[in-house]
Design a protein around this motif. Sequence first.
Motif, PDB file in Angstrom:
ATOM      1  N   THR A  15       0.846  -1.209   0.000  1.00 35.52           N
ATOM      2  CA  THR A  15       0.000   0.000   0.000  1.00 35.52           C
ATOM      3  C   THR A  15       0.874   1.248   0.000  1.00 35.52           C
ATOM      4  OG1 THR A  15      -0.231  -0.239   2.394  1.00 35.52           O
ATOM      5  CG2 THR A  15      -2.094  -0.962   1.062  1.00 35.52           C
ATOM      6  N   TRP A  18       1.770   1.869  -3.451  1.00 35.64           N
ATOM      7  CA  TRP A  18       0.557   2.354  -4.133  1.00 35.64           C
ATOM      8  C   TRP A  18       0.345   3.851  -3.875  1.00 35.64           C
ATOM      9  CZ3 TRP A  18      -2.510   0.760  -7.826  1.00 35.64           C
ATOM     10  CH2 TRP A  18      -3.816   1.211  -7.921  1.00 35.64           C
ATOM     11  N   LEU A 154      -2.792  -5.460  -5.539  1.00 33.34           N
ATOM     12  CA  LEU A 154      -1.859  -4.326  -5.542  1.00 33.34           C
ATOM     13  C   LEU A 154      -0.607  -4.666  -6.352  1.00 33.34           C
ATOM     14  CD1 LEU A 154      -2.187  -3.268  -1.803  1.00 33.34           C
ATOM     15  CD2 LEU A 154      -2.568  -1.730  -3.749  1.00 33.34           C
ATOM     16  N   SER A 382      -4.087  -0.248   6.438  1.00 35.05           N
ATOM     17  CA  SER A 382      -2.851  -0.132   5.646  1.00 35.05           C
ATOM     18  C   SER A 382      -2.835   1.052   4.679  1.00 35.05           C
ATOM     19  CB  SER A 382      -2.573  -1.442   4.909  1.00 35.05           C
ATOM     20  OG  SER A 382      -3.713  -1.851   4.189  1.00 35.05           O
ATOM     21  N   LEU A 383      -3.945   1.331   4.033  1.00 34.25           N
ATOM     22  CA  LEU A 383      -3.908   2.442   3.061  1.00 34.25           C
ATOM     23  C   LEU A 383      -3.727   3.788   3.772  1.00 34.25           C
ATOM     24  CD1 LEU A 383      -6.552   1.042   0.579  1.00 34.25           C
ATOM     25  CD2 LEU A 383      -4.249   1.775  -0.089  1.00 34.25           C
TER      26      LEU A 383
END
Length: 394
Positions: A15, A18, A154, A382-383
Motif C-alpha cells: 500500500t 501504491w 496491488l 494499511s492504506l
Amino acid sequence: MNDFVIVGGGIVGLTTAWELIGRFPAARIVVLEKEPQVAHHQTGHNSGVLHSGIYYRPGSLKARLCREGKARMEAFCAEHSVPFERCGKVIVAVDESELGRLDNILERGQANGVDCERIGRERLSELEPHCAGIAAIHVPEAGIVSYRAVAQKLAQLLPTRGEARVVTSARVTGFRSDGSATVVASTQGEFEARQVINCGGLQTDRVSRLGGVDPGARIVPFRGEYYELVSEQRHLCRNLIYPVPDPAFPFLGVHFTRMIDGSVECGPNAVLAFSREGYRMGSIRLRDLWESITYSGFLRLASRHWRMGMGELWRSFSKAAFVRALRRLMPSLEASYLRPAAAGVRAQAVEPDGRMVDDFLFRDRAGFLSVVNAPSPAATASLAIAREICDRLP
Ligand SMILES: Cc1cc2nc3c(=O)[nH]c(=O)nc-3n(C[C@H](O)[C@H](O)[C@H](O)COP(=O)(O)OP(=O)(O)OC[C@H]3O[C@@H](n4cnc5c(N)ncnc54)[C@H](O)[C@@H]3O)c2cc1C
C-alpha cells in the motif's frame, strides 16, 4: 537510481508503494520481498476482518488510521473488484462482570465515530441465534475481506501505474551509503535508493538495525492458532462473534470469524512463537527463540503476565481448553465441530521495560524510515498507514 526502495511485500509495503505512485507518478519504486510471493506472512495469515476502530484509544494512530484505512480499503476493493462484505459484528458480554468493560468499549467506539449500539439478549439472538450473552455491542459496519487477495491485486496493479515493480525472492541483506543514495543489497542484486522504507513485519527490527535505525523495541512473535468449523456446522456463526477483550492485552480473545470464502474460523489464541515465521507448534528457530528469551523486555513481559501466558499455552496444547473458551460464546459448540486450521504469527513490538507497544510506531533517520510496530488492525488501516508514511517523508 530508484526514488524509493520498500523492504517487504506485505500489505503495508504494497500500500505504501501504491500511495507513492499515486503521489509521484514519475517516481521509480521497487518493492523487495524475500519470499517467492507477496503476502506470505502476516498479510496472508490473518482473520480477514475489516475492523471498525471501536477498540482503540481515541486520538491514537490506531483509532484514526483504522477509521480512515477501512474507508479507503472498502473503496479500493469496490473499485478493483476484490470481494469484501460489511457483514457486521457483535462483541458479547456473557456475564455481569463484563458489562463495565463492554460499556467502556461502546464509549470508545462512539468517541471514534464508529456506528455501534448496545443491544440486549433478544436482539443478539436475532443476529446470532447460537450465541449466548446477556448484552452485546452490535457494529454493523465491521466487515470481511481477504488481505492476501488485496495484496495480490496491488502487486498486479503497481506496474501498470508507472515505474513500480515488485521483486520477489529478494531478501534484503544489508545497506550501505553511497553519497546521497543508499545501496540496498539483496539476494537479487543491489538497488540504489534515494529513500528506503522498511515494512519488514516480523523482521522489521532486524531490518531497521541493518539500516542503522535503532527500532527502540524488539519484535516478539505471538502465534495465533485457529480451528475452523466443519462445513455442516458453519451455520452456527452468521458473521463475527467476539468476546469482551481483556484491556491489559492487545489481543482480542478467541472469536468466531466468517471468512470471505464462506468458512468460519475460530481463534486465534496468542502463544509465544519459537520461530518468527513458524506456523506449527513444533517450529523452532534457535536464533528467534534465543533473542526472545534473552531480551529484557520479553522477560519482564513474561514475569508480569505469566498466568495469562500459561493459559494461552494450555489452550494451544489442549483442544478441550480451546473449545471451553469458545463455548462461553456458543454453548452448543462441540469439539467434533472443529478441525485445526492454518495459524498466523503476529509481530508485536515490545519495549525493553516489558511494555507491549500499543500504537503503530515509526522510526526514521534521513533517507530511511522504519515501520516498527504494525500489528492488528494494520491490515485494515494499511492504506492510511501508507498515507501517514508518505506524509513523514522529507
Ligand atoms: C493471526 C493474525 C490475525 C490478524 N487479524 C487481523 C484482522 O482481522 N484485521 C486486521 O486488520 N489485521 C489483522 N492482523 C494484523 C495484520 O495481519 C498485520 O498487521 C499486517 O498484515 C501487517 O502487514 P505488514 O506488511 O507489516 O507485515 P507482513 O504481512 O508480515 O509483511 C512483511 C513482509 O516483509 C518481508 N520481509 C521481511 N524481511 C525481509 C527482508 N530482509 N527482505 C525482504 N523482505 C523481507 C516478509 O517476507 C513479509 O512478506 C492479524 C495478524 C495475525 C498474525
